[in-house]
Design a protein around this motif. Structure first.
Motif, short mmCIF file in Angstrom:
data_model
loop_
_atom_site.label_atom_id
_atom_site.label_comp_id
_atom_site.label_asym_id
_atom_site.label_seq_id
_atom_site.Cartn_x
_atom_site.Cartn_y
_atom_site.Cartn_z
N VAL A 156 5.22 -4.42 40.44
CA VAL A 156 4.25 -5.41 39.98
C VAL A 156 4.02 -5.30 38.47
O VAL A 156 3.84 -6.30 37.79
N SER A 157 4.04 -4.08 37.95
CA SER A 157 3.81 -3.89 36.51
C SER A 157 4.87 -4.61 35.70
O SER A 157 4.57 -5.28 34.72
N HIS A 158 6.13 -4.47 36.11
CA HIS A 158 7.20 -5.15 35.39
C HIS A 158 7.14 -6.65 35.62
O HIS A 158 7.38 -7.45 34.71
N HIS A 159 6.81 -7.04 36.83
CA HIS A 159 6.66 -8.45 37.18
C HIS A 159 5.62 -9.10 36.26
O HIS A 159 5.84 -10.19 35.73
N LEU A 160 4.50 -8.42 36.05
CA LEU A 160 3.41 -8.99 35.26
C LEU A 160 3.66 -8.87 33.75
O LEU A 160 3.35 -9.79 32.99
N ALA A 161 4.21 -7.74 33.32
CA ALA A 161 4.49 -7.59 31.87
C ALA A 161 5.50 -8.64 31.43
O ALA A 161 5.36 -9.26 30.36
N ALA A 162 6.52 -8.88 32.26
CA ALA A 162 7.52 -9.90 31.93
C ALA A 162 6.88 -11.28 31.95
O ALA A 162 7.13 -12.11 31.07
N SER A 163 6.04 -11.54 32.94
CA SER A 163 5.37 -12.84 33.02
C SER A 163 4.51 -13.08 31.78
O SER A 163 4.50 -14.18 31.22
N LYS A 164 3.80 -12.03 31.34
CA LYS A 164 2.95 -12.19 30.15
C LYS A 164 3.79 -12.49 28.92
O LYS A 164 3.42 -13.33 28.10
N ALA A 165 4.93 -11.80 28.79
CA ALA A 165 5.81 -12.06 27.65
C ALA A 165 6.31 -13.50 27.69
O ALA A 165 6.39 -14.18 26.67
N LEU A 166 6.62 -13.97 28.90
CA LEU A 166 7.19 -15.32 29.01
C LEU A 166 6.12 -16.40 29.00
O LEU A 166 6.41 -17.55 28.68
N ASP A 167 4.87 -16.05 29.30
CA ASP A 167 3.76 -16.97 29.01
C ASP A 167 3.82 -17.34 27.53
O ASP A 167 3.67 -18.50 27.14
N MET A 168 4.03 -16.30 26.72
CA MET A 168 4.05 -16.49 25.27
C MET A 168 5.24 -17.37 24.87
O MET A 168 5.12 -18.23 24.01
N VAL A 169 6.38 -17.16 25.53
CA VAL A 169 7.56 -17.99 25.26
C VAL A 169 7.26 -19.45 25.62
O VAL A 169 7.67 -20.38 24.93
N MET A 170 6.51 -19.65 26.70
CA MET A 170 6.14 -21.02 27.10
C MET A 170 5.02 -21.57 26.21
O MET A 170 4.62 -22.73 26.38
N GLY A 171 4.48 -20.75 25.34
CA GLY A 171 3.40 -21.20 24.46
C GLY A 171 2.06 -21.24 25.15
O GLY A 171 1.11 -21.87 24.67
N VAL A 172 1.95 -20.57 26.30
CA VAL A 172 0.69 -20.56 27.04
C VAL A 172 -0.20 -19.45 26.49
O VAL A 172 0.13 -18.27 26.58
N LYS A 173 -1.30 -19.85 25.88
CA LYS A 173 -2.21 -18.84 25.29
C LYS A 173 -3.29 -18.45 26.28
O LYS A 173 -3.86 -17.37 26.20
N GLN A 174 -3.62 -19.34 27.18
CA GLN A 174 -4.69 -19.06 28.13
C GLN A 174 -4.26 -19.53 29.52
O GLN A 174 -3.96 -20.71 29.71
#
Lengths: 496, 239
Positions: free
Chosen positions: A79-97
């Protein structure tokens, strides 16, 4: 520069003891010790010999696949890797919130992970050493032995972990390697039935987690001198904290303190982590050695994980865990808060925080909401940082205009703790191995030090002691003097 | 009353000109298949739908997607003998490509995976080929991951006969040489008039032709084959 006992001056004259693989510690850990004729320790090294290659083989893959793929790094804390990667890719998608539902579902998943992983780490993997003694009979020093001798402790440990796994299943879709978190949000919220099912046992989990803090506190009280001294060393530290300085395991800014507790940086925006930390390499290890840039590679190593988080945060935002934090910091003049085995105490305080947080989130109606995804303006680069059970976890990706990953860098908790674990192992070797005959119990002292940081070089099967251990004592001329093997039955035998 | 034939001992009605596969589907009976699609002419290439026509000499094998139904036929379908052969064929499909279900966004909606579950394929058995197949991510809306291609040619047919674009073609020789080609000078999908709304963009039974940025949006438990095995979804519409 080399640390004390990192490199012997005349290794060719020494005999070599290898603990390989390290048991009840995951993956392929290996410890090598060089001894002279009087069994005096001259060199100790912890090697993590596995090569993962994830950073290379996700190149070319579409970015939305990454959170699901990289979690296969591990079966204990995917789950840690699942979420850390998701957070990084939120940023790639330009999602700030994220939407409130998405953020709370991810947090719920993360606290479920923290609960199950800390329970596994403490009860299944470490409690056999702590309850029976580090040098006790190896045949009983495992979770099955704990079940026999302390059935209530074992039962609660198993059920705490099971509950955490259920939280993960209902948020991620599966207990291990789910798909719940996707770049920009999540793919589900809780149903009313799932919420009710989890709420039913939520208070029991808080109570049992509180008892678990009492267990490790009691062990410290019974063995104060040994626990405080075991593998003790002073270290700098790093963790994420919330804007108000409180513990936040899911998101925040980076806080670092040096060996004297002086702040090096605080609330640092992790999206430029390379401005404050770098990764060093040593010729004898596949694993890198991160360090604080301001202190340099020789002085800048640090430790991460429960001990850093609990001692460096200003508070814990759930009341029972915060009270335990205060007691821990005040215990015997703060001595436990600097001990390597203090990791276990801090770990149980975090487990209590996770249980309280799960209970609170289940009372929040956002958890059954329907707004799951947010959007933004596409970016080329993303960094995601999370506090994984073992410590700070950094995922960093660059994605091209065709949505393919072109570069990835992962700095996992075990890597941050590389130097700290090596130091702890050397301290234990100095304390317990110098000038004495090598026995299985003594070698286990070294494993106890590694397990205080990390059981996670491992897959769950190791918990039952089925991982064979081989120790070879090699003479100065390279001949094998003695070879000892520990079989899947947990018994140690000398090879003929 | 319409004519019937027997499929595993069950009477299946058919209309003249129907194949065994078409009649079985209409009757809700599952015959394993990969390259056959109810909207298109049979291709007969995957051989997974092979059945056994019982005759005076014991029986002969044939593709049920191309074999016309005849009154009084006796056909074996889900026998241990046939499912064993199908499992071996499936294993060959799995080793010829790079099928990494754990991180594939088609998992749970994949006909190849669902068929493997249905036929209780527990391992690939054969040595993996690990072919070097490219990903074409050039199109703004569609990703092509040829690692997972099973050469069913449904995209070729749909693009040619429905979309009238001829974006895909099958070419090359041999197990590793034969592959889907993109009909543009550069060989890239971006340089065709392919659109995400095309029939061909939505027909791939495996994870080759994918709408971008939609992966894993459907949670585990709600994907098509999470709900029921493929053999119990014969009456459901095919993508």
């Amino acid at each position: 520069m080399s640390f004390e006992l990192e490199t012997a001056s005349h290794p060719e004259t020494l005999r070599r003891v290898a603990i390989e693989p390290v048991s009840r510690v995951e993956g392929h850990g290996k410890v090598t010790i060089l001894l002279d004729d009087d069994n005096k320790v001259h060199q100790v090294r912890l090697h993590i010999v596995e090569f993962r290659g994830f950073e290379k083989f996700i190149q070319g893959r579409p970015y939305w696949e990454v959170p699901v793929m990289v979690q296969r790094l591990c079966g204990i804390c995917p789950v840690s890797h699942h979420l850390a990667a998701s957070k990084a890719l939120d940023m790639v998608m330009g999602v700030k919130q994220l939407t409130p539902t998405a953020e709370k579902m991810r947090r719920l998943m993360h606290y479920g992970q923290m609960l199950q992983s800390h329970a596994l780490h403490f009860f299944h993997l470490s409690s056999p050493d702590l309850l029976f003694g580090f040098g006790s009979d190896v045949a009983a020093r495992n979770i099955v032995g704990v079940v026999a001798a302390h059935p209530e402790v074992a039962k609660k440990g198993v059920l705490l972990r099971k509950y955490g796994q259920e939280v993960i299943r209902m948020t991620a879709g599966k207990r291990v390697h789910g798909t719940g978190s996707i770049p920009g949000g999540v793919n589900k919220s809780l149903s009313a039935e799932e919420r009710a099912l989890l709420l039913k046992d939520a208070y029991q989990m808080v109570a049992w987690s509180r008892e678990a803090v009492g267990i490790i506190r009691g062990l410290f009280e019974q063995n104060l001198a040994q626990y405080n001294a075991f593998g003790r060393f002073r270290s700098a530290g790093m963790c994420l904290v919330r804007a108000d300085g409180a513990m936040d395991l899911y998101h925040g800014g980076l806080r670092a303190r040096d060996i004297d507790g002086k702040t090096l940086f605080d609330h640092f925006d992790y999206s430029r982590y390379w401005d404050v930390i770098s990764e060093g390499v040593k010729p004898w290890s596949y694993m890198k050695f991160p360090f604080f840039n301001s202190l340099g590679p020789d002085e800048g190593s640090y430790r991460v994980g429960p001990l850093s988080r609990v001692t460096m945060c200003d508070s814990i935002p759930t009341p029972l865990a915060d009270k335990e934090r205060e007691d821990f910091l005040a215990y015997e003049g703060g001595s436990a808060a600097g001990a390597t085995l203090g990791y276990h105490w801090a770990r149980m305080i975090e487990m209590l925080h996770a249980a309280e947080s799960i209970k609170d989130l289940l009372h929040d109606d956002d958890i059954v909401g329907s707004e799951l995804m947010a959007t933004g303006e596409r970016q080329e680069r993303g960094v995601g940082v999370i506090e994984a059970p073992r410590g700070t976890l950094i995922h960093h990706y660059r994605v091209d205009e065709n949505d393919q990953v072109i570069r990835a860098n992962l700095i996992v908790s075990t890597t941050h703790n590389n130097q700290a674990m090596n130091t702890a192992v050397r301290e234990v070797a100095k304390q317990y191995l110098d000038g004495r005959e090598i026995t299985e119990g003594l070698l286990n002292h070294i494993e106890v030090a590694i397990r205080a940081f990390d059981p996670c070089l491992s897959c769950a099967t190791h918990a039952l002691g089925q991982m064979p251990l081989e120790v070879a004592i090699v003479g100065a001329d390279g001949t094998v003097i003695d070879e000892v093997t520990r079989g899947s039955d947990g018994l140690t035998r000398h090879l003929p | 009353m319409s004519a019937t034939f027997q499929l595993d001992g069950e009477d299946i009605p058919f209309t003249p000109g129907q194949t065994i596969m078409q009649a079985a589907k209409a009757a809700g009976v599952y015959i394993p298949h990969l390259c056959w699609h109810p909207d298109f002419p049979a291709h007969g290439s995957c051989k997974l739908c092979t059945v056994k026509l019982i005759d005076a000499h014991g029986g002969r094998f044939g593709s049920s997607c191309t074999m016309e139904a005849q009154a009084g036929m006796s056909i074996e379908n889900r026998t241990a003998e046939l499912d064993d052969k199908r499992r071996t064929l499936l294993q060959m499909f799995f080793v010829e490509g790079n099928h990494f279900c754990p991180s594939c966004e088609k998992s749970g909606n994949c006909v190849l995976q669902a068929t493997a579950y249905e036929l209780k394929m527990m391992s690939p058995h054969f040595d993996m080929f690990y072919p070097d197949r490219p990903v074409d991510a050039s199109h703004p809306d569609v990703l092509l991951d040829f690692n997972r291609c099973i050469m069913c040619s449904l995209c070729v047919t749909a693009s040619r006969d429905v979309d009238r674009k001829n974006v895909f073609a099958m070419g090359g020789r041999g197990i590793l040489g034969r592959k889907i080609h993109i009909n543009s000078e550069s060989g890239r999908l971006a340089d065709t008039d392919f659109a995400v709304t095309d029939r061909a963009a939505n027909i791939c039974p495996v994870g080759v032709i994918l709408t971008k940025r939609k992966g894993f949006a459907v949670p585990i438990g709600e994907r098509r084959y999470d709900k029921a095995p493929i053999s119990e979804q014969v009456k459901e519409p095919t993508a």
